[in-house]
Design a protein around this motif. Structure first.
Motif, PDB file in Angstrom:
ATOM      1  N   GLU A 705       0.839  -1.206   0.000  1.00 21.61           N
ATOM      2  CA  GLU A 705       0.000   0.000   0.000  1.00 21.61           C
ATOM      3  C   GLU A 705       0.876   1.259   0.000  1.00 21.61           C
ATOM      4  O   GLU A 705       0.581   2.234  -0.702  1.00 21.61           O
ATOM      5  CB  GLU A 705      -0.923   0.014   1.221  1.00 21.61           C
ATOM      6  N   GLN A 706       1.965   1.193   0.757  1.00 28.00           N
ATOM      7  CA  GLN A 706       2.899   2.331   0.765  1.00 28.00           C
ATOM      8  C   GLN A 706       3.356   2.616  -0.657  1.00 28.00           C
ATOM      9  O   GLN A 706       3.401   3.753  -1.107  1.00 28.00           O
ATOM     10  CB  GLN A 706       4.128   2.027   1.626  1.00 28.00           C
ATOM     11  N   ARG A 707       3.704   1.507  -1.368  1.00 29.86           N
ATOM     12  CA  ARG A 707       4.211   1.646  -2.734  1.00 29.86           C
ATOM     13  C   ARG A 707       3.179   2.308  -3.641  1.00 29.86           C
ATOM     14  O   ARG A 707       3.492   3.223  -4.390  1.00 29.86           O
ATOM     15  CB  ARG A 707       4.609   0.260  -3.259  1.00 29.86           C
ATOM     16  N   LEU A 708       1.933   1.818  -3.531  1.00 34.41           N
ATOM     17  CA  LEU A 708       0.867   2.352  -4.380  1.00 34.41           C
ATOM     18  C   LEU A 708       0.680   3.847  -4.163  1.00 34.41           C
ATOM     19  O   LEU A 708       0.625   4.638  -5.110  1.00 34.41           O
ATOM     20  CB  LEU A 708      -0.449   1.642  -4.027  1.00 34.41           C
ATOM     21  N   ARG A 709       0.613   4.228  -2.873  1.00 33.42           N
ATOM     22  CA  ARG A 709       0.392   5.639  -2.544  1.00 33.42           C
ATOM     23  C   ARG A 709       1.586   6.483  -2.990  1.00 33.42           C
ATOM     24  O   ARG A 709       1.420   7.540  -3.615  1.00 33.42           O
ATOM     25  CB  ARG A 709       0.200   5.809  -1.030  1.00 33.42           C
ATOM     26  N   MET A 710       2.794   6.007  -2.643  1.00 30.94           N
ATOM     27  CA  MET A 710       3.990   6.787  -2.959  1.00 30.94           C
ATOM     28  C   MET A 710       4.141   6.946  -4.472  1.00 30.94           C
ATOM     29  O   MET A 710       4.499   8.003  -4.971  1.00 30.94           O
ATOM     30  CB  MET A 710       5.208   6.109  -2.333  1.00 30.94           C
ATOM     31  N   LYS A 711       3.857   5.874  -5.186  1.00 30.31           N
ATOM     32  CA  LYS A 711       3.985   5.893  -6.645  1.00 30.31           C
ATOM     33  C   LYS A 711       3.087   6.974  -7.238  1.00 30.31           C
ATOM     34  O   LYS A 711       3.522   7.760  -8.086  1.00 30.31           O
ATOM     35  CB  LYS A 711       3.558   4.519  -7.168  1.00 30.31           C
ATOM     36  N   ARG A 712       1.856   7.009  -6.752  1.00 34.62           N
ATOM     37  CA  ARG A 712       0.907   7.998  -7.301  1.00 34.62           C
ATOM     38  C   ARG A 712       1.358   9.417  -6.945  1.00 34.62           C
ATOM     39  O   ARG A 712       1.293  10.321  -7.772  1.00 34.62           O
ATOM     40  CB  ARG A 712      -0.500   7.718  -6.758  1.00 34.62           C
ATOM     41  N   MET A 713       1.834   9.595  -5.712  1.00 28.84           N
ATOM     42  CA  MET A 713       2.271  10.943  -5.319  1.00 28.84           C
ATOM     43  C   MET A 713       3.502  11.363  -6.104  1.00 28.84           C
ATOM     44  O   MET A 713       3.656  12.517  -6.493  1.00 28.84           O
ATOM     45  CB  MET A 713       2.536  10.994  -3.810  1.00 28.84           C
ATOM     46  N   ARG A 714       4.391  10.394  -6.345  1.00 28.31           N
ATOM     47  CA  ARG A 714       5.601  10.715  -7.121  1.00 28.31           C
ATOM     48  C   ARG A 714       5.226  11.135  -8.548  1.00 28.31           C
ATOM     49  O   ARG A 714       5.827  12.024  -9.124  1.00 28.31           O
ATOM     50  CB  ARG A 714       6.560   9.518  -7.144  1.00 28.31           C
ATOM     51  N   GLU A 715       4.229  10.458  -9.053  1.00 27.43           N
ATOM     52  CA  GLU A 715       3.765  10.789 -10.404  1.00 27.43           C
ATOM     53  C   GLU A 715       3.274  12.246 -10.447  1.00 27.43           C
ATOM     54  O   GLU A 715       3.611  13.006 -11.366  1.00 27.43           O
ATOM     55  CB  GLU A 715       2.634   9.806 -10.764  1.00 27.43           C
ATOM     56  N   VAL A 716       2.521  12.623  -9.397  1.00 24.85           N
ATOM     57  CA  VAL A 716       1.993  13.993  -9.334  1.00 24.85           C
ATOM     58  C   VAL A 716       3.144  15.002  -9.278  1.00 24.85           C
ATOM     59  O   VAL A 716       3.191  15.974 -10.043  1.00 24.85           O
ATOM     60  CB  VAL A 716       1.088  14.170  -8.079  1.00 24.85           C
ATOM     61  N   VAL A 717       4.111  14.753  -8.375  1.00 27.64           N
ATOM     62  CA  VAL A 717       5.204  15.726  -8.197  1.00 27.64           C
ATOM     63  C   VAL A 717       6.100  15.751  -9.432  1.00 27.64           C
ATOM     64  O   VAL A 717       6.614  16.803  -9.812  1.00 27.64           O
ATOM     65  CB  VAL A 717       6.020  15.419  -6.912  1.00 27.64           C
ATOM     66  N   ARG A 718       6.271  14.583 -10.037  1.00 22.24           N
ATOM     67  CA  ARG A 718       7.118  14.540 -11.223  1.00 22.24           C
ATOM     68  C   ARG A 718       6.510  15.391 -12.348  1.00 22.24           C
ATOM     69  O   ARG A 718       7.207  16.152 -13.023  1.00 22.24           O
ATOM     70  CB  ARG A 718       7.280  13.099 -11.696  1.00 22.24           C
ATOM     71  N   GLU A 719       5.202  15.260 -12.519  1.00 22.58           N
ATOM     72  CA  GLU A 719       4.555  16.026 -13.591  1.00 22.58           C
ATOM     73  C   GLU A 719       4.401  17.487 -13.223  1.00 22.58           C
ATOM     74  O   GLU A 719       4.688  18.369 -14.013  1.00 22.58           O
ATOM     75  CB  GLU A 719       3.203  15.402 -13.914  1.00 22.58           C
ATOM     76  N   LYS A 720       3.948  17.735 -11.999  1.00 22.38           N
ATOM     77  CA  LYS A 720       3.761  19.143 -11.605  1.00 22.38           C
ATOM     78  C   LYS A 720       5.000  19.588 -10.844  1.00 22.38           C
ATOM     79  O   LYS A 720       4.935  19.911  -9.661  1.00 22.38           O
ATOM     80  CB  LYS A 720       2.518  19.262 -10.731  1.00 22.38           C
ATOM     81  N   ASN A 721       6.107  19.586 -11.538  1.00 21.69           N
ATOM     82  CA  ASN A 721       7.361  19.929 -10.857  1.00 21.69           C
ATOM     83  C   ASN A 721       7.649  21.432 -10.980  1.00 21.69           C
ATOM     84  O   ASN A 721       6.867  22.179 -11.553  1.00 21.69           O
ATOM     85  CB  ASN A 721       8.504  19.077 -11.416  1.00 21.69           C
ATOM     86  N   ILE A 722       8.771  21.819 -10.443  1.00 21.02           N
ATOM     87  CA  ILE A 722       9.095  23.250 -10.387  1.00 21.02           C
ATOM     88  C   ILE A 722       9.265  23.865 -11.780  1.00 21.02           C
ATOM     89  O   ILE A 722       8.973  25.044 -12.000  1.00 21.02           O
ATOM     90  CB  ILE A 722      10.359  23.503  -9.509  1.00 21.02           C
ATOM     91  N   TYR A 723       9.719  23.050 -12.741  1.00 22.00           N
ATOM     92  CA  TYR A 723       9.911  23.588 -14.085  1.00 22.00           C
ATOM     93  C   TYR A 723       8.566  23.862 -14.766  1.00 22.00           C
ATOM     94  O   TYR A 723       8.437  24.772 -15.573  1.00 22.00           O
ATOM     95  CB  TYR A 723      10.782  22.642 -14.925  1.00 22.00           C
ATOM     96  N   LYS A 724       7.583  23.041 -14.400  1.00 21.74           N
ATOM     97  CA  LYS A 724       6.246  23.283 -14.955  1.00 21.74           C
ATOM     98  C   LYS A 724       5.706  24.586 -14.354  1.00 21.74           C
ATOM     99  O   LYS A 724       5.152  25.428 -15.060  1.00 21.74           O
ATOM    100  CB  LYS A 724       5.309  22.118 -14.641  1.00 21.74           C
ATOM    101  N   TRP A 725       5.902  24.733 -13.037  1.00 21.80           N
ATOM    102  CA  TRP A 725       5.453  25.966 -12.367  1.00 21.80           C
ATOM    103  C   TRP A 725       6.076  27.183 -13.058  1.00 21.80           C
ATOM    104  O   TRP A 725       5.380  28.141 -13.406  1.00 21.80           O
ATOM    105  CB  TRP A 725       5.876  25.898 -10.891  1.00 21.80           C
TER     106      TRP A 725
END
Ligand code: G6P
Length: 739
Positions: A705-725
């Motif tokens: 479950e940790q993996r599932l949650r972390m994976k999804r959050m990483r996906e969010v941060v990876r896409e909405k990263n500082i360069y996108k901002w």
């Protein structure tokens, strides 16, 4: 193996040659010493004998004569004695010698000729012997015959042979010891490290960057160790880039990177310049003794903007607050940063102590900060502070004068510069200005208590774009303007028009750099971290904050206390490390807050601690990113419990560090980050029972479950990263057009 063998053979040959030469000289000198001793002894004996036997020869054999000869022949190392007359005939011979006496003795005839003592070596009864002959005389001095002393010389050869034998054994022992030592030294100091190095390089080549390499300490490796480290770094960077690019292609260019931002900025800005303005500078120079250190301050704003400036160059204007800042700038107060790899300019603005007191500590941090954060700390508004705030905003406008042109984009940061957009607008009507508000914007009622609310809003509306982290803050801002100023607010386009100038209000959720760090930095293990903090534990919790009352640190500690009360099975196992960077300590409420955190740590630890374990470790000092990284990587859970927070980048930094897709984030719903990171365990920091339960849930969460949650959050941060901002804001800024 070949080189080992060669080395051993060379060492053996050298040692053997030296030993042989030394043995040879030892044998030679021993031989000389022994023969001279032997010859001297023979001479002494013969000299004594010739006096006593001289007169007897003429008288012929007699008992007395025989007994003298017999007595002498019993001497040490003497084989026997023979006496001859003038004709060369034997007069008497000692008993033991008589059987072995050679009939023809050269030495005798030589002696006859010379009339002096003579010595020679002969084989007697197959034994090496030393023969010494002396002439004898009667009482009147007339020659009567010859006495010959036969001495045993065979022991000399035996002794010398023994020396050779012993030295040979010594050489053999040396050879064995040298071989063994050489083998071990080569194995431990050369073969082992080289094998580890090549395995590590192999891993690196195949893309395994997770393991930091420890270079062998031997001097031998110093030159290559440096080369390999930098080679590895470049390889890791290249690898990360390649992976990023590949990922990018997979996501149809959905992910923003430094490279992509660079291209985007170049395309959008052309040769126009980007100027960032903030109070806090990205690098501070601090003097400690004779050394000047450069540190990166704890600030979400700095964390976010530094990678952008690195990507697109430009100029950052900020307050020079380090005590050695003046010592390192040029005559325009500019320094190229970051120090290790300069990529952009930092221009420092100097403030007097009075200005800093009123503008920074006073109006910004005792007034606007608590005004915007709903954290039950009353804002303080002083007339003097307001005056300093206005002056400093003006001062920054002046500092910008020589760098602003029509072709520059000015990107102002935060609540320290609410008036700056208007001041610039008045001087440069065509300037393109964006303001980003890094902290929350409260509702109109809360904001309404500020005596200078209209001036602040008017100042901000000098910008073309005002950004907040969330739509909710944008709504609050529009409502506040609506209630306080005479202007047109357009809720459809989220814009405000005042005296023909329009300001657009938009959400830009800030983020962090997701590029995996080219891991060449040495990452401490979890055990090392526990050892370093002096605690015996196995489950690690982490909190990283500036020591600020808005961060909910006291509530967090209370939740840990409740957790320990309710779930006592975790006593002795779970330890929470709170990294608290000192912040704004001249302000009374901050000073007191730091004291309260310390007191709470002591109180709770006192209640539960036992032996080498305690539940809370509070580290009250500045930590660099590299120092925080191992805590992020090994924490079983990270707590972000802000009472109110614009975004909170610690939550995102923790996620970026978890390449292993493990670890649980406990996150306050009052942070901007909670709008994006829905897979965190969301909590209300005022609800202590709920937080205690979430700590337990985090610890007991299954790895899957940790993996599932972390994976999804990483996906969010990876896409909405500082360069996108950055790209979103730059796209907006460059779309500004003034008639
Ligand atoms: C917040 C603010 C930043 C500020 C940072 C650190 O993140 O939004 O503007 O730089 O806190 O505070 P400090 O007062 O030390 O700059």
């Amino acid at each position: 193996m070949k080189i080992t063998l060669r080395l051993i053979i060379a060492l053996i040959l050298a040692v053997t040659a030296v030993a042989l030469v030394f043995s040879y000289f030892t044998v030679q000198s021993e031989k000389a010493r022994l023969t001279s001793e032997l010859e001297h002894r023979a001479w002494l004996v013969s000299e004594g004998l010739k006096e006593s036997v001289g007169p007897f020869i003429l008288k012929g054999p007699s008992k007395k004569f025989d007994s003298i000869v017999e007595k002498i022949s019993k001497g040490k190392q003497i084989i026997g004695v023979a006496v001859y007359d003038m004709t060369g005939k034997t007069v008497t011979v000692s008993k033991e010698l008589s059987a072995a006496l050679p009939s023809n003795l050269n030495i005798l005839f030589e002696e006859f000729k010379s009339d002096e003592g003579r010595g020679a070596y002969e084989k007697i009864a197959s034994k090496q012997a030393y023969l010494y002959a002396v002439p004898t005389h009667d009482d009147e001095g007339a020659r009567t015959g010859t006495v010959v002393i036969f001495s045993d010389a065979s022991y000399i050869d035996e002794y010398l042979l023994d020396i050779w034998r012993r030295n040979f054994l010594r050489i053999l022992a040396n050879v064995i010891i040298i071989s063994i030592i050489t083998l071990f030294v080569i194995r431990w100091s050369i073969v082992g490290p080289i094998a580890r190095m090549s395995e590590w390089i192999g891993n690196l080549r195949s893309g395994k960057f997770d393991e930091a390499f420890k270079m062998p300490k031997e001097d031998l490796f110093t030159p290559i160790s440096k080369e390999i480290s930098s080679l590895a770094k470049s390889l890791a960077v290249a690898h990360a880039r390649a992976e990023e690019e590949a990922m990018l292609r997979q996501h149809a260019e959905a992910v923003w990177t430094a490279e992509r931002l660079k291209g985007h900025v170049r395309a959008k800005l052309g040769d126009k310049k980007l100027i960032v303005v903030s109070n806090r500078e990205p690098f501070m120079h601090i003097r400690s003794g004779k050394i000047i250190e450069c540190i990166s301050p704890a600030s979400g704003l700095v964390t976010a903007l530094d990678p952008i400036l690195k990507a697109c160059g430009g100029l950052w204007v900020a307050h020079g607050s380090g005590n050695a800042d003046r010592d390192v700038v040029d005559r325009h107060n500019i320094i190229r940063v970051p120090p290790e790899n300069p990529q952009y300019d930092l221009k420092r603005v100097w403030l007097t102590q009075e200005e800093e007191e009123g503008y920074y500590y006073g109006f910004s941090n005792e007034g606007l900060w608590p005004l915007c954060h709903i954290a039950h700390t009353r804002p303080v508004f002083r007339m003097n502070d307001w005056a300093r705030y206005q002056e400093v905003n003006l001062k920054f406008a002046r500092a910008l004068e020589d760098v602003i042109g029509n072709e520059t984009y000015i990107f102002i940061q935060d609540y320290h510069f609410a008036l700056l957009p208007r001041i610039i607008r008045e001087r440069h009507p065509k300037a393109k200005i964006a303001l980003f508000w890094h902290i929350p914007w409260p509702n109109p009622e809360a904001f309404g208590v500020c005596p200078w609310r209209r001036e602040i809003l008017h100042g901000m509306l000098g910008a073309d774009i005002i950004g907040f982290h969330t739509q909710f803050h944008c709504n609050n801002f529009l409502e506040t303007v609506d209630r306080n100023l005479e202007c047109h607010t357009d809720w459809e386009h989220f814009s405000i028009t005042k005296k023909e100038h329009t300001t657009y209000v938009k959400p830009f959720p800030i983020s962090v750099d997701f590029t995996p760090s080219p891991i060449n930095i040495e990452i401490k293990s979890k055990e090392e971290l526990f050892k370093e903090i002096g605690v015996k534990g196995s489950i690690l919790g982490i909190g990283v904050d500036r020591l600020d009352y808005t961060k909910g640190i006291l509530e967090r500690f209370m939740a840990i206390e409740r957790f320990m009360e309710k779930y006592s099975e975790y006593r002795g196992l779970f330890t929470f490390v709170q990294i608290g960077a000192p912040s704004r300590e001249h302000i009374k409420s901050y000073h007191e807050f730091a004291g309260k955190v310390k007191a709470e740590e002591d109180r709770i630890n006192w209640k539960f601690q036992s032996g080498d374990w305690r539940p809370i470790v509070f580290l009250h000092r500045h930590f660099s990113h590299a120092e925080i990284e191992p805590y992020y990587r090994h924490a079983d859970l990270c707590m972000v419990t802000s009472l109110h927070d614009g975004m909170n980048l610690v939550a995102k930094e923790f996620i970026v560090s978890r390449e292993d897709e493990q670890g649980v984030l406990i996150l306050s719903t009052f942070t901007g980050a909670s709008r994006e990171l829905r897979d965190a365990l969301l909590i209300n920091p005022y609800d202590i029972e709920q937080m205690a339960g979430m700590i337990r849930a985090a610890i007991e969460m299954e790895p899957e479950e940790q993996r599932l949650r972390m994976k999804r959050m990483r996906e969010v941060v990876r896409e909405k990263n500082i360069y996108k901002w950055a790209s979103d804001i730059i796209t907006e800024i460059t779309q500004i057009h003034h008639e």
